[in-house]
Write an enzyme that holds these catalytic residues in place. Structure first.
Site, PDB file in Angstrom:
ATOM      1  N   GLY A 120       0.805  -1.215   0.000  1.00 15.88           N
ATOM      2  CA  GLY A 120       0.000   0.000   0.000  1.00 15.88           C
ATOM      3  C   GLY A 120       0.837   1.263   0.000  1.00 15.88           C
ATOM      4  O   GLY A 120       0.422   2.291  -0.553  1.00 15.88           O
TER       5      GLY A 120
ATOM      6  N   VAL B 189       5.189 -12.345   3.897  1.00 12.08           N
ATOM      7  CA  VAL B 189       6.595 -12.440   3.490  1.00 12.08           C
ATOM      8  C   VAL B 189       6.816 -11.535   2.288  1.00 12.08           C
ATOM      9  O   VAL B 189       6.265 -11.776   1.210  1.00 12.08           O
ATOM     10  CB  VAL B 189       6.993 -13.893   3.141  1.00 12.08           C
ATOM     11  CG1 VAL B 189       8.458 -13.949   2.687  1.00 12.08           C
ATOM     12  CG2 VAL B 189       6.772 -14.814   4.328  1.00 12.08           C
ATOM     13  N   LYS B 190       7.587 -10.482   2.492  1.00 10.92           N
ATOM     14  CA  LYS B 190       7.922  -9.586   1.378  1.00 10.92           C
ATOM     15  C   LYS B 190       9.293  -8.946   1.549  1.00 10.92           C
ATOM     16  O   LYS B 190      10.024  -8.771   0.581  1.00 10.92           O
ATOM     17  CB  LYS B 190       6.844  -8.512   1.194  1.00 10.92           C
ATOM     18  CG  LYS B 190       6.458  -7.739   2.443  1.00 10.92           C
ATOM     19  CD  LYS B 190       5.216  -6.905   2.191  1.00 10.92           C
ATOM     20  CE  LYS B 190       4.717  -6.253   3.483  1.00 10.92           C
ATOM     21  NZ  LYS B 190       3.424  -5.576   3.287  1.00 10.92           N
TER      22      LYS B 190
ATOM     23  N   LYS C 157      20.770  -1.415  14.069  1.00 10.78           N
ATOM     24  CA  LYS C 157      22.035  -2.052  14.444  1.00 10.78           C
ATOM     25  C   LYS C 157      23.193  -1.468  13.629  1.00 10.78           C
ATOM     26  O   LYS C 157      24.295  -1.274  14.147  1.00 10.78           O
ATOM     27  CB  LYS C 157      21.950  -3.564  14.232  1.00 10.78           C
ATOM     28  CG  LYS C 157      23.255  -4.290  14.534  1.00 10.78           C
ATOM     29  CD  LYS C 157      23.104  -5.794  14.439  1.00 10.78           C
ATOM     30  CE  LYS C 157      24.452  -6.484  14.737  1.00 10.78           C
ATOM     31  NZ  LYS C 157      24.323  -7.963  14.769  1.00 10.78           N
TER      32      LYS C 157
ATOM     33  N   HIS D 183      -1.504  14.661  50.532  1.00 18.70           N
ATOM     34  CA  HIS D 183      -0.368  13.741  50.638  1.00 18.70           C
ATOM     35  C   HIS D 183      -0.812  12.286  50.523  1.00 18.70           C
ATOM     36  O   HIS D 183      -0.400  11.431  51.296  1.00 18.70           O
ATOM     37  CB  HIS D 183       0.413  13.990  51.927  1.00 18.70           C
ATOM     38  CG  HIS D 183       0.925  15.398  52.047  1.00 18.70           C
ATOM     39  ND1 HIS D 183       1.751  15.975  51.108  1.00 18.70           N
ATOM     40  CD2 HIS D 183       0.707  16.349  52.976  1.00 18.70           C
ATOM     41  CE1 HIS D 183       2.037  17.217  51.458  1.00 18.70           C
ATOM     42  NE2 HIS D 183       1.403  17.475  52.585  1.00 18.70           N
TER      43      HIS D 183
ATOM     44  N   PHE E  95      -6.086  -6.071  62.080  1.00 21.53           N
ATOM     45  CA  PHE E  95      -6.593  -6.475  63.400  1.00 21.53           C
ATOM     46  C   PHE E  95      -5.882  -5.751  64.540  1.00 21.53           C
ATOM     47  O   PHE E  95      -4.842  -5.119  64.352  1.00 21.53           O
ATOM     48  CB  PHE E  95      -6.512  -7.993  63.578  1.00 21.53           C
ATOM     49  CG  PHE E  95      -5.124  -8.589  63.531  1.00 21.53           C
ATOM     50  CD1 PHE E  95      -4.119  -8.195  64.403  1.00 21.53           C
ATOM     51  CD2 PHE E  95      -4.826  -9.591  62.606  1.00 21.53           C
ATOM     52  CE1 PHE E  95      -2.861  -8.772  64.377  1.00 21.53           C
ATOM     53  CE2 PHE E  95      -3.561 -10.179  62.572  1.00 21.53           C
ATOM     54  CZ  PHE E  95      -2.575  -9.755  63.460  1.00 21.53           C
TER      55      PHE E  95
END
Length: 510
Positions: free
Chosen positions: A34, A63-64, A136, A273, A459
């Site tokens: 595209g 796959v291209k 890279k 706070h 508790f």
């Protein structure tokens, strides 16, 4: 041979203008699918990727670009004679620039009713591979992943000043981008497989803004948002008025948001706070705010207020009488905005506080690592309460007990909250022992402690807190239970005709 640029983008914003100027700067354009069609339809010369590879795009475009003539052209080091010889032997031509952005995986996940098949097909393979190869080899290849960088790259290309510093900056952006992309994919698969805490925990956030400083002026800071946040989030709030939020503003506003979502009735929460200093609920929003304000008219000064209904004129007039950093609400009437925006420094944030937050992990960094847990979304209703004393709480006491329990959940431990008639009247937060928090809450409540109820986030290890509360006039207590000395506290309550209920749920907040 002239310079070549490989362009393959999902986000085609500005791509035709960029490609046109690249060709004018002497670049030959290679493109795919595209993107190639878009460029050629704009009258710009470009060649298809299969003309470079000698291999057709296959498998519906899966796959291209995964081909040695692409990646050899990207990874071959121009300064390495062996690389250059191998490129020549294999008829691989250098590619000098890669302009790629990826299949919209994030946007696909956020689509309503999206299928698993569509999600999988929007996992880009070729794009990240080209980006990583180019990044890279940044010393020889310029790589552009963000359309926002087009202008800077063009300016440098035209002047033949694509410096090593610029190339490395662009490469860094690539690895940040692909890490973000892969983290979202990893998160999706972890969710699909139900793996709660995998061997490696990968999260990603996207910058919302730099902040002036952190908790203190000598600390630098920034605000980031989860890219796939679901449910209500402070990062999605619309700021209608006031200067930029600070680090502490964001912390406090998030605390206020979490508290306000506990209540269904019209509610007002004042936070200072990261602790609530006043909470009130009523049939009318202005009455709810009055209760929150009256709970602690001193601490609310310079605080954050969250509301769960649209702010009307009457409530806005009350809010405008005091100094507040932020008012957070689902919306503001025009009259309310006109009143509140007279104050230059107040921040007005619009956010649907009635919409629930998604259950998410809470991540806390520690030196060299992190702690990760579920958010505390535990709730208790009247049927969950276990009455452990001879006297049962009255209907009004049960209402106040549940109100206080929702509040104490959001107070720093050790936490004690006193409440009466849908209003917090005393809050004791963050003390090293429970009776210390009780003393603070009771002292703050003063005469209002008489006839109030008390909530404790954990508790009682001994009956001293209960004894202190009874002397102050508390009539009912809610706590998790589970101490070895529970009976001591029960006996004290029974001796004085006090009701106590257990939740079997603790709400420590560190």
């Amino acid at each position: 041979m002239g310079k070549r640029a490989l362009i393959s983008v999902s986000d085609k914003t500005g791509i035709t203008a960029f490609a046109k100027e690249l060709t004018e700067a002497g670049y030959e354009i290679i493109s795919t699918g595209g993107t190639l069609k878009t460029i050629q339809e704009a009258g710009i010369a470009a060649i298809a990727i299969d003309e470079v590879t000698g291999f057709p795009e296959i498998m519906d475009g899966r796959v291209k670009t995964l081909h040695p003539k692409v990646h050899g052209g990207l990874l071959g080091k121009r300064s390495n004679p062996n690389h250059m010889q191998q490129m020549e032997e294999n008829e691989i031509n250098p590619i000098d620039m890669v302009v790629v952005n990826l299949y919209p995986f994030k946007q696909t996940l956020l689509k309503e009713g999206v299928s698993k098949e569509e999600i999988i097909e929007n996992i880009d393979i070729g794009g990240p591979t080209m980006l990583r190869s180019a990044a890279k080899n940044f010393e020889d290849v310029v790589v552009v992943v963000n359309p926002a960088d087009y202008d800077a790259v063009l300016d440098a290309a035209k002047k033949d000043e694509l410096s090593i510093e610029l190339r490395q900056q662009l490469a860094a952006k690539v690895f940040q981008h692909t890490a973000n992309y892969d983290a979202m994919i990893a998160g999706y698969f972890a969710e699909q497989t139900g793996e709660e805490f995998p061997e490696t925990y990968t999260v990603t956030y996207e910058k919302v803004q730099n902040l002036r400083y952190g908790e203190n002026p000598h600390q630098i800071a920034a605000f980031y948002a989860a890219p796939l946040r679901d449910g209500v989030s402070l990062a999605s709030a619309e700021q209608l008025h006031g200067k930029e939020l600070s680090y502490n503003n964001i912390q406090d506003a998030n605390a206020a948001l979490e508290i306000i979502q506990e209540y269904d009735m019209p509610a007002a929460v004042a936070v200072k706070h990261m602790n609530p200093c006043g909470i009130g609920i009523a049939r009318d929003l202005s009455d709810a705010f009055k209760l929150a304000y009256d709970a602690d008219p001193v601490s609310i000064f310079g605080g954050i207020v969250a509301l769960n209904r649209e702010v009307d004129k009457q409530t806005a007039e009350q809010l405008s009488e005091i100094f507040l950093e932020i008012v957070l609400a689902p919306d503001f009437t025009e009259e309310a905005k006109e009143i509140l925006t007279r104050k230059k420094n107040i921040r007005l944030l619009a956010l649907d506080t009635m919409r629930s937050q998604a259950i998410a992990h809470k991540l806390t960094t520690v030196s060299g690592g992190a702690l990760i847990q579920h958010q505390d979304t535990g709730q208790v209703v009247s049927n969950d309460l276990e009455v452990v004393t001879k006297r049962k709480p009255t209907e009004q006491e049960v209402e106040d007990l549940l109100f206080a329990w929702k509040a104490v959940k959001h107070v720093k431990s050790n936490a004690i909250v006193l409440a009466k008639d849908n209003q917090t009247v005393g809050v004791g937060a963050g003390q090293m022992n429970r009776v210390g928090s009780a003393k603070i809450a009771i002292e703050q409540a003063g005469e209002k402690a008489k006839g109030s109820v008390l909530a404790s986030d954990a508790f009682f290890p001994m009956p001293d807190t209960v004894e202190y509360a009874i002397k102050a006039g508390v009539t009912a207590i809610i706590q998790p239970g589970g101490s070895k000395r529970d009976q001591d506290s029960i006996d004290v309550c029974d001796e004085h005709g006090i009701a106590m209920v257990y939740t079997s749920m603790r709400h420590f907040k560190h």
